[in-house]
Structures are given as C-alpha cells and as structure tokens.
Design an enzyme around this catalytic site. Structure first.
Site, PDB file in Angstrom:
ATOM      1  CD  GLU A 113      -1.850   2.259   1.671  1.00 27.70           C
ATOM      2  OE1 GLU A 113      -1.518   3.158   0.849  1.00 27.70           O
ATOM      3  OE2 GLU A 113      -1.961   2.454   2.886  1.00 27.70           O
ATOM      4  CB  CYS A 133      -1.631   6.891   1.513  1.00 22.88           C
ATOM      5  SG  CYS A 133      -2.640   5.837   2.575  1.00 22.88           S
TER       6      CYS A 133
END
EC number: 1.2.1.79
Length: 457
Positions: free
Chosen positions: A231, A265
C-alpha cells in the site's frame, strides 16, 4: 537513521532507543516461527477472546496512546484518540467475523468427480509488517487484527520515528492475551528488512509506505517467491460537478486535504472543479483553508499540527516553491511559519499546467492543487493523469455522472459525495503505482492465507 522520539512540534529529541541487534532479530524470528507451529491450531473462539480483550485495552488506554502518537508524529490529540478507537473497532470486527470469512467454501463435488470438494483457508506463518509513521497504530492494526485472527504471527518493523508507538503495539497485543511471540516489534532500520524477508522462516510481507520502499520490498519478495501486500502513495482526485452540494463539498475538501496534517495516502490532494462552479469553489475553498489554525497538536483548538519530519517539510516546500517558480499561483499559504517545529500552513495552488511536476506528483502535506475541468470526461482525464491509483472522490447528484465516475476513474476506491475513509468492512488498496493487494474486509484477512483445494474421492 537513528531510532528516536523527536517531537515535531519543537524539533527536540525526547528519547533515543537502542536498535534491536542481529542476534535479537534472529531470536525473534526463531521464536515467531516456533510459536506459529502451535498458534495456528488455536480456535477462532480463543483468538476472538484475545482480540476483544486487546480492543478493550485500546479503548481504555486511548488517551495514553493518543499522547504517544501526538508526541512522536504530531497529529492532533483528538485525531489520535479517534485512531486508537478505530483500532479497537478493527480488532472487534475480525473477532466477530473471522470464522465466517475463513469458513470452508464447498464446491460442486459431482462436477469434479469427488464425494466432497472445497476450498480451505489456512494461515501462511510468520508475516513481516513494514509500517509507516503517519497512522502509527491503525496502519499496523489493520494488518495485525486480520493476520492474528487468521492464525498467522507477526513481526513489526515500524518507522524509526515512532518507536514508542511500535513498542506499545506489541505490548497491548500481549496484554490482550495473545500467546507470547505472536506479535513482536523489532527496532531496526530499513537496511535490516532484506535479511528478514529472505529468511525461509518468514512466509510473507506487507508494507505501507513510499514507492521506493515498496519497490525494494517487492523486488526482494519476488526474488524469494513470497506473497506481499503493498500500500504505497496516492495523489487522489476530488472532483466537484455543478450539481454537487458545493458547501458540503468544500467542507469535505478541506477536511480531506488537511486530515492528519495533510499526511495521509488517501487524502484528497488534487481538486478538480467543473468550469461552471470553478471560481466559486476556489473562493470558498481558499476562504475555509485560511481559517484553519496551525499550532500545538496538544491544543484542542488546533486544526493542523506540524509535519512529522524535518525532511518531509523540506520536500513539501521544494514542491510548492518549484510550482510557483514555474508559474503556478499560490492562493493561500505557501510559506513556513517563523517558529520552532516542522509546521507548514494549509496551502492552495491553482494554474498548474501539465509540464509541472505538481500535476502528477504526490504532496505529503497540507497542500491542495486545484484544476478546472470543462466537462466530465475532462475531469476524469485530469483525475487519471497520475501514476497513482489509490482513492478518489466525486461530488455530483447526477446518477449518470456517478456511474461514469465509478466506471472510469482508475483507482482502488471511489467515494461519491463523501470523503475517502478506511473501514474494517471495506477492502482497502490501490492499483498502478499505489501498490497491489488489499487490506481489511474479507479480502484483507485472506491475503495471508493458503487457499487449499481439498478433494475427496
């Protein structure tokens, strides 16, 4: 890199830590490997008891763990408390759902010439987790909760600037009742990851972090033929169409950009407004960003705290300054305040052209790039003009437009008329250079399972 707690609000080193030695790392791997041999045979009922007890502790100790997060990486106290409570929710979700999510899946036995056929989910073993500082508890828990409930054991290499959070995680999981060595924290630098990942006793890895870190871990894991979940970064679009509730969209845009001091993010980073409402959106967006209070993250009146690292602020400054030098217009912010600590103001930038790095790059700080789209296809083209593909937002009341965004935005997640948020119940992850694999939900707990085909004559 030293392993230390450095208060980003002051720049002062609070505490330093002795790194885990190579012998201690070897011992931790050996103990984890040995523990897996019997832990994998514990029942879901036993694991659920430990997971719920861990959740109880996380809730009871939310103030203490929040203070650690704020001290080590600068998020506001309230957002840190919210993170601790979310961790408790994650453990409770998998305590309740794991047995169902990993139940045997019967196949049509007659079709394969068997009396019985099924798919069974079994744990892989020791999983290495390389985790970032921006959500120091939640990023780890969204790996640890499903992995432990599936019967795996974990080794945590956390970011070097959040060692107290890393140690707390191992401690709270142990106090929750999980057997000794089910989850261990290693205080090591990034240079120590390769040897652990290449160790044959380590079955898999998960990493949340930068693109270079993901490339490095992915390359090693690929060479070793070990499964990974990556990720990585994101430069999420936030699209606003004429039919949107503009005030709600602006309010969410501000929250989405400055949450976690702009260091998420899945934060909205590139704001794309239709030409019909572009000027009004920019005016309202800038006005709200200018009202935000930057300051001490322990002060309940603070909206935006410091960036977590000095190097992170320097990177944000460089990106903003380069865009301004190339002709972009800074509508607010854009200059670091004259005070101790690693603060940077909420910033809005417009008039960004395709030849500027800011058009495609991720900015990991409270900096918003705003673009004007002539129509829905133009908005989608701008949204997809990035190497990343993590999350996205689109604001429109038009159901046809909603379907168009869902079908055509290239991302792992599309949120319509709302802010991108991770939930235990929903899969989380991206595509393109944002990584691969999924965390959370059914998909997350199955990532580190062997899907075993069972056929009985």
């Amino acid at each position: 890199m030293s392993i230390a707690t450095i208060n980003p609000a002051t720049g002062e080193t609070v505490k330093t830590f002795t790194p885990t030695t190579q012998d201690e790392v070897e011992d931790a791997i050996a103990r984890a490997y040995a523990r897996f041999d019997n832990y994998r045979h514990t029942t879901f009922t036993q694991r659920a008891k430990w997971a719920n007890a861990t959740a109880d502790l996380l809730e009871a100790e939310a103030n203490q763990s929040a203070a650690l997060m704020t001290l080590e990486m600068g998020k506001t106290l309230q957002s840190a408390k919210d993170e601790a409570m979310k961790c408790a929710k994650g453990f409770r979700y998998y305590a309740e759902k794991a047995e169902t999510l990993l139940a045997d899946e019967p196949a049509e036995a007659a079709a394969v010439g068997a009396s019985k056929a099924l798919a069974r989910y079994q744990p892989l073993g020791v999983v290495l987790a390389v985790m970032p500082w921006n959500f120091p508890l939640w990023q780890t828990v969204r790996f640890a909760a499903p992995a432990l409930m599936a019967g795996n054991v974990g080794l945590l290499k956390h970011a070097s600037n959040v060692p107290q959070c890393a140690l707390y995680l191992a401690d709270v999981i142990a106090r929750g009742g999980f057997p000794e060595d089910c989850f261990q924290t290693l205080l090591i630098s990034a240079n120590g990851v390769e040897a652990i990942l290449r160790d044959p006793r380590v079955a898999a890895a998960t990493l949340t972090g930068s693109e270079p870190a993901g490339q490095a871990v992915g390359a090693i894991a690929g060479n070793e033929i070990k499964p990974t979940v990556l990720e990585l970064g994101g430069s999420d679009p936030f699209i606003v169409m004429p039919s949107a509730d503009l005030d709600a969209a602006v309010a969410t845009a501000v929250t989405g950009r400055v949450q976690n001091n702009g260091q998420s993010c899945i934060a909205a980073k590139r704001f794309i407004a239709h030409a019909d409402i572009y000027d009004e959106f920019v005016e309202k967006f800038v006005a709200r960003m200018e009202t935000l209070r930057v300051g001490d993250p322990t002060d309940p009146d603070t909206d935006v705290g410091p960036l977590a690292t000095e190097s992170g602020r320097a990177q944000v400054e460089q990106q903003v300054d380069a865009a301004a030098a190339a002709g972009a217009v800074i509508r607010c912010g854009g200059k670091r305040p004259d005070r101790p600590g690693w603060f940077y103001p909420p910033t809005v930038i417009t008039d960004i052209t395709k030849d500027m790095a800011l058009y495609t790059d991720e900015v990991f700080g409270p900096v918003a790039s705003v673009y004007c789209a002539t129509n829905i296809d133009d908005a989608i083209e701008i949204a997809n003009a990035t190497p990343f593909g993590l999350g996205s937002n689109a604001w429109t009341q038009n159901e046809s437009e909603q379907r168009h965004f869902i079908d055509n935005i290239v991302a792992g997640q599309v949120f319509i008329n709302g802010m991108t948020v991770s939930y235990p119940e929903l899969p989380f992850g991206g595509i393109k250079r944002s990584g691969y694999g999924r965390e959370l939900s059914t998909h997350g707990i199955r990532e580190f399972c062997n899907i075993k085909t069972v056929w009985i004559a």
